[in-house]
Write an enzyme that holds these catalytic residues in place. Structure first.
Site, mmCIF file in Angstrom:
data_model
loop_
_atom_site.group_PDB
_atom_site.id
_atom_site.type_symbol
_atom_site.label_atom_id
_atom_site.label_comp_id
_atom_site.label_asym_id
_atom_site.label_seq_id
_atom_site.Cartn_x
_atom_site.Cartn_y
_atom_site.Cartn_z
ATOM 1 N N CYS A 227 0.353 5.453 1.066
ATOM 2 C CA CYS A 227 -0.714 6.221 0.993
ATOM 3 C C CYS A 227 0.137 7.781 0.968
ATOM 4 C CB CYS A 227 -1.294 6.400 3.013
ATOM 5 S SG CYS A 227 -2.598 6.951 3.564
ATOM 6 N N ARG B 222 1.233 -1.502 0.113
ATOM 7 C CA ARG B 222 -0.274 -0.003 0.325
ATOM 8 C C ARG B 222 0.757 1.318 0.109
ATOM 9 N NH1 ARG B 222 -3.639 1.506 5.384
ATOM 10 N NH2 ARG B 222 -1.517 1.808 5.783
#
Length: 126
Positions: free
Chosen positions: A106, A104
């Site tokens: 962000c 991930r």
């Protein structure tokens, strides 16, 4: 390789010239999903957690339309308007990705479409 466009009524319609998702071979690339209520076409009222939950439910609907699940996701990108809300967003994200944890990124952004506070996109293997 053959490309296929993915569309479902269970997620918000594209608000521009793009697709909800595209498959290429066994790879699925989703567009970012905002916390839009599919019935109203507006960002859900409520907390950042409510908006994040709706964004992830929309993402889940797009994945399902392509024959995938959250367990097939290998990478997500989370765009948020305020990094101070990261912890609250992360709590909800963890409800959807508890055992399976894809890679991930962000990123805090200045503004999102429809003045949303969170947008999440994914790459999955079919």
């Amino acid at each position: 390789m053959e490309k296929k466009t993915i569309f479902t009524e269970k997620a918000p319609k594209a608000i521009g010239p793009y697709s909800q998702a595209i498959t290429v071979g066994n790879m699925l690339f989703t567009s970012g999903q905002l916390g839009i209520n599919t019935e109203t076409g507006s960002i859900v009222d409520g907390t950042i957690q409510d908006e994040t939950r709706q964004s992830l439910n929309n993402l889940k609907a797009v994945l399902e339309a392509a024959g995938a699940t959250l367990n097939d996701v290998v990478k997500t990108t989370v765009f948020i308007k305020d990094m101070n809300q990261f912890g609250l967003i992360n709590e909800v994200y963890g409800e959807f990705f508890s055992d399976h944890k894809p890679a991930r990124s962000c990123v805090e952004v200045a503004r999102l479409p429809k003045d949303g506070n969170v947008e999440i996109e994914a790459i999955a293997i079919l």
